[in-house]
Write a protein that holds these residues in place. Structure first.
Motif, mmCIF file in Angstrom:
data_model
loop_
_atom_site.group_PDB
_atom_site.id
_atom_site.type_symbol
_atom_site.label_atom_id
_atom_site.label_comp_id
_atom_site.label_asym_id
_atom_site.label_seq_id
_atom_site.Cartn_x
_atom_site.Cartn_y
_atom_site.Cartn_z
ATOM 1 N N LEU A 214 0.775 -1.568 0.217
ATOM 2 C CA LEU A 214 0.065 0.167 0.297
ATOM 3 C C LEU A 214 0.528 1.215 0.395
ATOM 4 O O LEU A 214 0.303 2.962 -0.857
ATOM 5 N N ARG B 77 0.984 3.439 -3.634
ATOM 6 C CA ARG B 77 0.336 4.558 -3.342
ATOM 7 C C ARG B 77 0.819 6.179 -2.985
ATOM 8 O O ARG B 77 1.218 7.020 -3.573
ATOM 9 N N GLU B 78 2.016 5.803 -1.702
ATOM 10 C CA GLU B 78 2.395 7.581 -1.966
ATOM 11 C C GLU B 78 4.080 6.842 -1.933
ATOM 12 O O GLU B 78 4.922 7.934 -2.786
ATOM 13 N N LEU C 1 -4.402 -3.516 -2.541
ATOM 14 C CA LEU C 1 -4.679 -2.788 -3.492
ATOM 15 C C LEU C 1 -5.666 -2.567 -4.804
ATOM 16 O O LEU C 1 -5.703 -4.416 -5.220
ATOM 17 N N ASP D 128 -5.143 1.985 -7.934
ATOM 18 C CA ASP D 128 -4.023 3.162 -7.184
ATOM 19 C C ASP D 128 -2.709 3.070 -7.493
ATOM 20 O O ASP D 128 -2.034 3.716 -7.984
ATOM 21 N N ILE E 216 -3.496 5.856 -9.472
ATOM 22 C CA ILE E 216 -3.354 7.432 -8.919
ATOM 23 C C ILE E 216 -1.803 7.393 -9.188
ATOM 24 O O ILE E 216 -1.353 8.656 -8.723
ATOM 25 N N ALA E 217 -0.780 6.341 -7.953
ATOM 26 C CA ALA E 217 0.302 6.510 -8.579
ATOM 27 C C ALA E 217 1.324 7.481 -9.706
ATOM 28 O O ALA E 217 2.191 7.704 -9.520
ATOM 29 N N LYS F 298 -0.263 10.971 -9.855
ATOM 30 C CA LYS F 298 0.552 11.701 -8.670
ATOM 31 C C LYS F 298 2.191 12.536 -10.027
ATOM 32 O O LYS F 298 2.695 13.220 -9.853
ATOM 33 N N ASP G 259 0.357 17.029 -3.313
ATOM 34 C CA ASP G 259 0.615 15.019 -3.048
ATOM 35 C C ASP G 259 -0.186 14.875 -2.298
ATOM 36 O O ASP G 259 -1.149 13.771 -2.397
ATOM 37 N N THR H 128 -4.042 12.961 -3.016
ATOM 38 C CA THR H 128 -4.540 12.289 -2.627
ATOM 39 C C THR H 128 -5.925 11.890 -1.981
ATOM 40 O O THR H 128 -6.366 11.005 -2.209
ATOM 41 N N LEU I 210 -8.667 9.151 -3.871
ATOM 42 C CA LEU I 210 -9.207 8.338 -2.562
ATOM 43 C C LEU I 210 -10.725 8.637 -2.946
ATOM 44 O O LEU I 210 -11.084 7.210 -2.007
#
Ligand SMILES: Nc1ncnc2c1ncn2[C@@H]1O[C@H](COP(=O)(O)OP(=O)(O)OP(=O)(O)O)[C@@H](O)[C@H]1O
Ligand SMILES: [Mg+2]
Lengths: 269, 258
Positions: free
Chosen positions: B93, B97-98, B193, B197, B200-201, B204, B249, B253, B257
């Protein structure tokens, strides 16, 4: 006849420092104007304003009837395609080779093939006496060579208007004469209109149809070479003589010593 | 003197607003110019190389380091609750995601954003940008567009690499050192996941790429005053783009989300 370059009441100041004050002159088609003036008198600023790189505080410049300051960027680029400019510090693209520098505008603005571009690049380099330098990078050139490459880049596109910012400063006397001849050649063969900033009296008198003198932000004379030479204005006469004594400087000149007596006694054998 | 203070404050606010406005204008010009001819393929390829290919080692190394450290912390943390099995799930995760997009973004802000600022800054103070203008070439088109496109393509790709490397970094630690079963790790990694996701990554990363290229180029383009100016341009570009990466970010997010 409408002038090709028309500078009208141009004023420009940086903060409190007035560089150009109501400068007005016009250059006709096919004419060659030499602009002279003291160091720091605003010659480069004048040229940059003509090119639209600097915005004047008041007044305007029109090129072939189009007022530079009122054009949008696309129109401005169209006008600039007709102008070649040679920078005082050459301003070569240092990530490109000499040949790429000179062929830059050809590649972007003409449908010429690679071979044709290479041919034209050769031609321009031969004119300025740098035949075998295509592959070199600007960092590998001397100051005078850079200046000549800058000159070649400015003329590559065969523009109708050429602006030169001290194309001969820092060159040897022979090369200076070569550049003067190239400028004269361009004028006679292609009928280009040129504005040349120069500190070199000889080449100014050679290439110019008219000579302008910029002094304290104003054009104090703009006339053919013979008249310029005969102009009784003390500033002009001092400038022509190249003498420190006179009204040209704001502060008094340093004292003059005769060369012989100034030799230090220690050095006398 | 209160008026003096107010004056200065006002000046600062005005100054920042002017800068923000300038940035917005230049950015929109860069996007508009992206579709204009001539398309400068060699230059674009060069930027792909500089932004993308040459950054792979840095991204691989940082991703390995971060993912392994993170795995250490997770396995330690979850052991307190006798829940070591969860470590790989949370690892997946966090990486996808981050960590992967943000670390890639920050590293690239330092690696390529600063290089762009320094390069354009040097070109500005040596009049090369003026020379471009005089050769009837829009500097925004010639300089910004290839860098912007390269960053927009390469940041998501590098983030993909970072995720992949992150998986194996966690694997090395959790399977190799802590002793989880490799099959469990591989399935658990994806458990929390969804495909979204990854989307999303990459989104970003795309946004970070835009920020890095535009801020770097803009700072360079607006450089003034010789060597000191050229020195300041990369510094302020890294600070500015890192800040914007972190701020955006958070909002991305939150937005993506829900
Ligand atoms: N960007 C600028 N910011 C502030 N002042 C400037 C700027 N550009 C030029 N000046 C000032 O304008 C004046 C004229 O500069 P300019 O470069 O036009 O001189 P010049 O006539 O070309 O001199 P030289 O013969 O030495 O090249 C100088 O006093 C300079 O300090
Ligand atoms: Mg000058």
């Amino acid at each position: 006849m409408e002038p090709v370059i028309d500078v009208v009441n141009l004023s420009k100041a940086f903060g409190p420092k007035v560089v150009l004050a109501n400068v007005t002159f016009a250059v006709q088609e096919g004419e060659s104007l030499a602009v002279m003036g003291g160091s720091g008198s605003g010659k480069t600023v004048l040229l940059r304003t003509i090119m639209g790189l600097l915005a004047p505080d008041s007044g305007h410049v029109s090129i072939e009837g189009k007022i530079i300051q009122e054009l949008d960027r696309q129109e401005l680029f169209e006008v600039r395609k007709k102008i070649g400019m040679c920078f005082q510090m050459a301003a070569l693209f240092d990530s490109m080779s000499v040949a790429e520098n000179i062929g830059f505008a050809l590649k972007r603005h003409t449908p010429m093939t690679e071979a044709e571009i290479a041919g034209r690049v050769d031609e321009c380099l031969t004119l300025v006496g740098l035949k075998d330098c295509q592959k070199l990078r600007p960092a590998e050139l001397s100051g005078g060579m850079k200046r000549r490459v800058g000159f070649a880049r400015a003329i590559a596109l065969k523009p109708q208007i050429l602006l030169f910012d001290e194309p001969t400063t820092g060159l040897d006397p022979v090369m200076t004469d070569v550049i003067s001849r190239v400028i004269l050649d361009l004028k006679h063969q292609l009928g280009v209109t040129t504005v040349t900033i120069t500190h070199d009296l000889k080449s100014a008198f050679e290439i110019a149809d008219r000579i302008a003198l910029l002094f304290r932000g104003e054009i104090i004379a703009c006339q053919p070479p013979e008249e310029f030479k005969a102009n009784p204005d003390p500033v002009i006469q001092q400038f022509l003589r190249g003498d420190a004594e006179g009204p040209f400087l704001t502060d008094p000149a340093p004292p003059k010593r005769s060369t012989k007596s100034s030799a230090s006694p220690l050095l006398v054998p | 003197m209160p008026t003096n203070l107010l004056d200065r404050l006002g000046q600062r606010v005005l100054q920042s607003l002017t800068q923000a406005g300038d940035f917005a204008v230049i950015s929109s010009r860069a996007f508009a110019a992206a579709f204009k001819r001539p398309f400068d393929t060699p230059n674009l390829m060069h930027q792909f190389q500089a932004v993308g290919v040459n950054s792979i080692p840095v991204i691989v190394l940082t991703s390995v380091a971060i993912s392994m450290v993170f795995a250490v912390q997770l396995s330690f943390g979850f052991r307190q609750f006798q829940a070591e099995g969860l470590a790989s799930q949370v690892q997946g995760l966090a990486i996808v995601r981050e960590l992967a997009p943000v670390i890639t973004g920050l590293m690239m802000a330092g690696r390529v954003g600063s290089a762009m600022a320094a390069e354009l800054g040097t070109m500005q103070v040596t009049e090369q940008i003026d020379a471009l203008e005089c050769l009837a070439t829009d500097p925004i088109h010639f300089l910004f567009v290839p860098r912007l496109l390269a960053s927009m393509v390469m940041l998501p790709l590098l983030t993909g690499i970072s995720i992949y490397v992150g998986f194996w970094g966690g694997y090395a630690l959790l399977v190799g050192v802590v002793g989880q079963s490799s099959v469990v790790y591989s399935t658990e990694f994806y458990k929390l996941l969804a495909f979204r996701d990854v989307g999303i990554a990459l989104t970003k990363a795309l946004v970070f790429g835009i920020i890095i290229a535009l801020v770097g180029c803009w700072r360079g383009y607006r450089t003034q005053g010789g060597a000191e100016g050229v020195g300041n341009a990369p510094t302020s570009s890294v600070v500015t783009s890192s800040l914007w990466i972190l701020v955006s970010d958070f909002f991305l997010t939150k937005l993506l989300l829900v």
